[in-house]
Enzyme design. Structure first.
Site: not given
Length: 524
Positions: A364, A368-369, A382
């Protein structure tokens, strides 16, 4: 278990003795008892599992001291225990007070000692109750006091992206010791301030915590959890907290817990994330584990708190909107410099290189992570979807759920995740960095459509202000065959070489002035 020697004291003319013997085997053995090498017949024998008990009821003193042993027998053979000797002793019955006194204090001791023991036990129980009550009161008072301290330090552990010119500057000047890494050979041009000494001290403390054979369980009474929410996912929520360090200082942390409606599968997912964090260990470009509270509910996974926020929000907040219509420029205006953007990209590559060395697929990876802390140091975060792929090198998705399909490789869209799939996602992250947080594949409406476009050879277009050389790095990450994509170790070397070239421009960035004015390429 062998029978033990026993002394028989006849009181009121009767004594009861229980001899125990135990044996295990396959098939389960049968236990018989021998008295002076003769089989015991009349006495009571009871069995409980593998334990056999010989109960002897004696009324008179025997002239001889008998020996008892047990024999365990099955179809494979037999084995003998050691002998237990029975010794007889008579206790005289007191006839008068003078006889009792003459016999010494033995009778009195038998009466007094039980009372003394009961009294001591009662006192110990009272003391234990008082200690427990005082400890609970101290923990409650200490937690309340620490909550008040957290409220007074909101600015220090604030995790909110503010769309103002000073925010990027605050991150830029807050140097962190994590910029000193074996993965980075270039000298840092960012300055330090006295106000960040505590943050640097926390970073050093975290580095010292990562020791071999470490017990990751931390005492719950050293963890203060606030109600301020930092984020959440399908099964968990993340809130701010403070971990009371062993040296008495405070360490800002992020605490991940399960939602109230979480089921057993969600709990397993959080435990799996904890195991991945333990497996990965500490790295300056990874949001690292501080510890966990697993012995009692609620289950908490505690990680370091990164003060700047997510990379996608920082990239977008660095945009400079034009105050008036301006002609189209081939460059882009931002409050971040080209070298700062390249340094962030290198940090992400270094963090992923560490995951690669641990045989761990993130699955992922997206801006954003990625969290950004002091000194604009980027840390991969994350690990909720991460998997240890050390056995076969890939992970086949078999469960339903939301997936980051805009960042996924061709094979990942079909359910197979690998480290090379993370390389593809990293190419998309590079594109996000260059475009200051633009959404990839604008106009594509679904997973099937994207998969068909990728199979046909379509890729994200080169931004107008991006050099051909830097876009070529992205294209290497987006090769159709995973085997043709570079490793993160190779990507780290490429980006470090780009960053060391002082005279070349790879991302045509114009640094905005403090008022935030300047042209902006709206075509991106």
């Amino acid at each position: 278990m062998h029978p033990q020697d026993s002394t028989v004291k006849l009181q009121s003319g009767t004594a009861v003795v229980a001899l125990k013997c135990a044996a295990e085997g396959f098939p389960p053995p049968v236990i018989i008892w021998l008295r002076n090498n003769s089989t015991v017949v009349n006495d009571s024998v009871t069995s409980n599992g593998s334990v056999s008990t010989l109960n002897l009821v004696l009324h008179t003193i025997k002239e001889e001291n008998p020996n008892y042993m047990c024999v365990a027998t099955n179809t494979m053979g037999r084995t003998y225990s050691s002998e237990a000797a029975l010794t007889f002793a008579e206790i005289p019955t007191p006839k008068s007070l003078s006889t009792l006194k003459a016999s010494g204090d033995d009778g009195m001791s038998q009466l007094l000692w039980p009372s003394i023991i009961v009294g001591i036990v009662a006192v110990l129980v009272v003391v234990m109750i008082v200690i427990v009550l005082k400890q609970k009161w101290w923990m409650r008072a200490n937690s309340q006091r620490n909550l008040e301290l957290v409220k007074t330090q909101q600015e220090f552990i604030e995790l909110k992206i503010r769309n103002d010119p000073e925010f990027i500057n605050q991150l830029r000047i807050s140097q962190s010791t994590s910029t000193i890494s074996t993965d980075s050979t270039q000298e840092s041009t960012l300055s330090t301030t006295d106000g960040q000494e505590e943050a640097i001290d926390n970073e050093l403390y975290l580095q010292g915590m990562d020791t071999e054979n470490r017990n990751w369980e931390i005492p719950r009474n050293r963890l203060v959890i606030t109600e301020e929410k930092l984020g959440g996912g399908e099964f968990g929520i993340v809130t701010k907290g403070v971990y009371l360090r062993t040296d008495g200082n405070q360490l800002p942390v992020a605490v991940k817990r399960l939602k109230e409606n979480a089921d057993q599968q969600d709990r397993i997912a959080l435990i799996r994330e904890l195991s991945i964090l333990i497996h990965v260990g500490r790295h300056p470009n990874i949001v690292s584990l501080v510890g966990a509270c697993t012995f009692e509910e609620p289950l908490c996974v505690v990680v370091e708190l990164v003060s700047g926020g997510s990379l996608d929000k920082i990239l977008r907040s660095s945009h400079v909107q034009p105050e008036r219509d301006l002609p189209t420029y081939s460059n882009i205006w931002s409050r971040l410099t080209e070298r700062e953007l390249l340094k962030i990209a290198l940090d992400v590559a270094n963090g992923m290189k560490h995951l690669e060395s641990k045989k761990c697929a993130h699955r992922d990876l997206a801006s954003r992570n990625v969290l950004v802390g002091g000194g604009l140091v980027a840390k991969v975060a994350d690990f909720g979807m991460s998997r240890d792929i050390s056995r076969d090198g890939h992970y086949i998705k078999t469960t339903q759920g939301r997936i980051p399909w805009l960042w996924m490789s061709i094979e990942a869209l079909k359910g197979i995740s690998t480290i090379k799939g993370d390389v593809w996602s990293f190419g998309v992250v590079l594109w996000e960095i260059v475009t200051l947080g633009e959404l990839p594949y604008r106009g594509v409406t679904g997973l099937v459509e994207l998969h068909e476009l990728l199979l046909e050879g379509a890729r994200l277009e080169k931004p107008a202000h991006c050099s051909e050389e830097f876009y070529d790095v992205m294209l290497k990450c987006w090769q159709h065959s995973p085997d043709n994509r570079p490793s993160f170790e190779e990507l780290s070397v490429i980006l470090r070489q780009i960053l060391e070239e002082q005279e070349r421009t790879y991302i045509n960035i114009t640094l905005a002035d403090e008022h935030g004015t300047g042209p902006f390429d709206t075509r991106l």
